[in-house]
Write a protein that holds these residues in place. Structure first.
Motif, PDB file in Angstrom:
ATOM      1  N   ASP A  72      12.026  26.778  35.919  1.00 28.05           N
ATOM      2  CA  ASP A  72      11.508  28.051  36.407  1.00 28.05           C
ATOM      3  C   ASP A  72      12.671  28.935  36.873  1.00 28.05           C
ATOM      4  OD1 ASP A  72      10.406  30.077  38.064  1.00 28.05           O
ATOM      5  OD2 ASP A  72       8.684  28.812  38.560  1.00 28.05           O
ATOM      6  N   SER A  75      10.637  32.065  39.970  1.00 24.00           N
ATOM      7  CA  SER A  75       9.944  31.879  41.255  1.00 24.00           C
ATOM      8  C   SER A  75      10.857  32.002  42.466  1.00 24.00           C
ATOM      9  CB  SER A  75       9.255  30.515  41.304  1.00 24.00           C
ATOM     10  OG  SER A  75       8.143  30.498  40.460  1.00 24.00           O
ATOM     11  N   LYS A  76      11.953  31.258  42.467  1.00 23.71           N
ATOM     12  CA  LYS A  76      12.830  31.247  43.634  1.00 23.71           C
ATOM     13  C   LYS A  76      13.473  32.621  43.838  1.00 23.71           C
ATOM     14  CE  LYS A  76      16.029  28.313  46.071  1.00 23.71           C
ATOM     15  NZ  LYS A  76      16.894  27.151  46.047  1.00 23.71           N
ATOM     16  N   TYR A  77      13.815  33.279  42.743  1.00 21.82           N
ATOM     17  CA  TYR A  77      14.398  34.621  42.806  1.00 21.82           C
ATOM     18  C   TYR A  77      13.383  35.613  43.376  1.00 21.82           C
ATOM     19  CZ  TYR A  77      16.617  38.932  41.139  1.00 21.82           C
ATOM     20  OH  TYR A  77      17.177  40.179  41.046  1.00 21.82           O
ATOM     21  N   THR A  81      12.559  31.829  48.209  1.00 16.94           N
ATOM     22  CA  THR A  81      12.445  30.433  48.633  1.00 16.94           C
ATOM     23  C   THR A  81      11.664  29.692  47.556  1.00 16.94           C
ATOM     24  OG1 THR A  81      11.694  28.985  50.408  1.00 16.94           O
ATOM     25  CG2 THR A  81      10.310  30.888  49.934  1.00 16.94           C
ATOM     26  N   LEU A  82      11.586  28.395  47.692  1.00 14.74           N
ATOM     27  CA  LEU A  82      10.802  27.629  46.720  1.00 14.74           C
ATOM     28  C   LEU A  82       9.314  27.860  46.941  1.00 14.74           C
ATOM     29  CD1 LEU A  82      12.568  24.138  46.581  1.00 14.74           C
ATOM     30  CD2 LEU A  82      12.513  25.891  44.811  1.00 14.74           C
ATOM     31  N   ILE A  86       5.899  22.724  43.790  1.00 14.69           N
ATOM     32  CA  ILE A  86       7.177  22.429  43.143  1.00 14.69           C
ATOM     33  C   ILE A  86       7.102  21.188  42.253  1.00 14.69           C
ATOM     34  CG2 ILE A  86       8.564  23.583  44.894  1.00 14.69           C
ATOM     35  CD1 ILE A  86       9.214  20.801  46.040  1.00 14.69           C
ATOM     36  N   PHE A  91      13.903  24.509  39.708  1.00 13.94           N
ATOM     37  CA  PHE A  91      13.988  25.938  39.994  1.00 13.94           C
ATOM     38  C   PHE A  91      15.433  26.417  39.942  1.00 13.94           C
ATOM     39  CE2 PHE A  91      10.064  24.461  41.749  1.00 13.94           C
ATOM     40  CZ  PHE A  91       9.174  25.464  41.397  1.00 13.94           C
ATOM     41  N   ASN A  93      18.074  29.332  40.983  1.00 13.34           N
ATOM     42  CA  ASN A  93      18.181  30.311  42.070  1.00 13.34           C
ATOM     43  C   ASN A  93      18.127  31.756  41.598  1.00 13.34           C
ATOM     44  OD1 ASN A  93      18.361  28.420  44.106  1.00 13.34           O
ATOM     45  ND2 ASN A  93      20.593  28.304  43.963  1.00 13.34           N
ATOM     46  N   ASN A  94      18.805  32.027  40.481  1.00 13.93           N
ATOM     47  CA  ASN A  94      18.931  33.406  40.034  1.00 13.93           C
ATOM     48  C   ASN A  94      18.826  33.441  38.515  1.00 13.93           C
ATOM     49  OD1 ASN A  94      19.912  35.961  39.287  1.00 13.93           O
ATOM     50  ND2 ASN A  94      21.294  36.049  41.043  1.00 13.93           N
TER      51      ASN A  94
END
Length: 187
Positions: A72, A75-77, A81-82, A86, A91, A93-94
């Motif tokens: 994914d 989502s985190k971006y 946050t997560l 999950i 995930f 980060n960017n």
């Protein structure tokens, strides 16, 4: 024509899947159902929708989540946050960080090497929000080459007419076949 068959998947080819923008979600479901019907596990790389949303959509459409692992990139971006859900997901980060994405994909491919597993990237068109066409071309070339070496099939979903001609040419060159999920044009 444009039918996904066991023979095509066994060859480990990569495919460019074209969809209209209005049917992208439905075509994601259709593609997953067709691949699952052929008894393949799926590594779903999602730029288009967060994995928790995709999971709910898949459950509503009787898709077996046990055979899908998510990478994914959104989502985190989007959340910072997560998400709470999950399970069965990695995930990133960017979505601009292709290095982290490539590492996650490589680890997942290594884990499922030698099994009936394919990769679906949804979608190349959404990647354009975060990345240049040139970076996407390089990434797609990396992915198709890696998948070919491993003998794993891959699907790169894109919106018809949503890519510039150079990127479309590159993707068509890197993949074995273009699968057109767009509705027939009425004339």
């Amino acid at each position: 024509m444009n039918r996904i068959t066991a023979e095509k998947l066994e060859e480990g080819d990569s495919f460019l899947v074209l969809s209209s923008a209005s049917t992208l979600k439905e075509n994601n479901i259709r593609l997953v159902q067709e691949v699952q019907h052929l008894q393949y596990r799926i590594i779903m790389i999602t730029f288009n929708q967060p994995s928790p949303i995709l999971k709910r959509t898949y459950v509503k459409n009787n898709i077996d989540l046990e055979t899908i692992i998510f990478i994914d990139a959104v989502s985190k971006y989007a959340l910072g946050t997560l998400p709470e859900d999950i399970d069965r997901a990695v995930f990133i980060n960017n979505p601009r960080n292709l290095t982290n994405l490539s590492v996650a994909i490589s680890e997942m491919l290594k884990e499922y090497s030698g099994t009936k597993t394919c990769v679906i990237l949804d979608s190349i068109s959404t990647m354009l929000i975060y990345l240049s066409s040139e970076d996407i071309s390089k990434f797609a070339h990396f992915m198709t080459s890696k998948l070919a070496i491993l003998g794993m099939p891959g699907f790169f979903v894109a919106v018809e007419n949503g890519l510039n001609p150079v990127l479309m040419t590159h993707l068509s060159t890197f993949t074995s076949e273009v699968i057109d999920f767009t509705p027939p044009h009425e004339g």
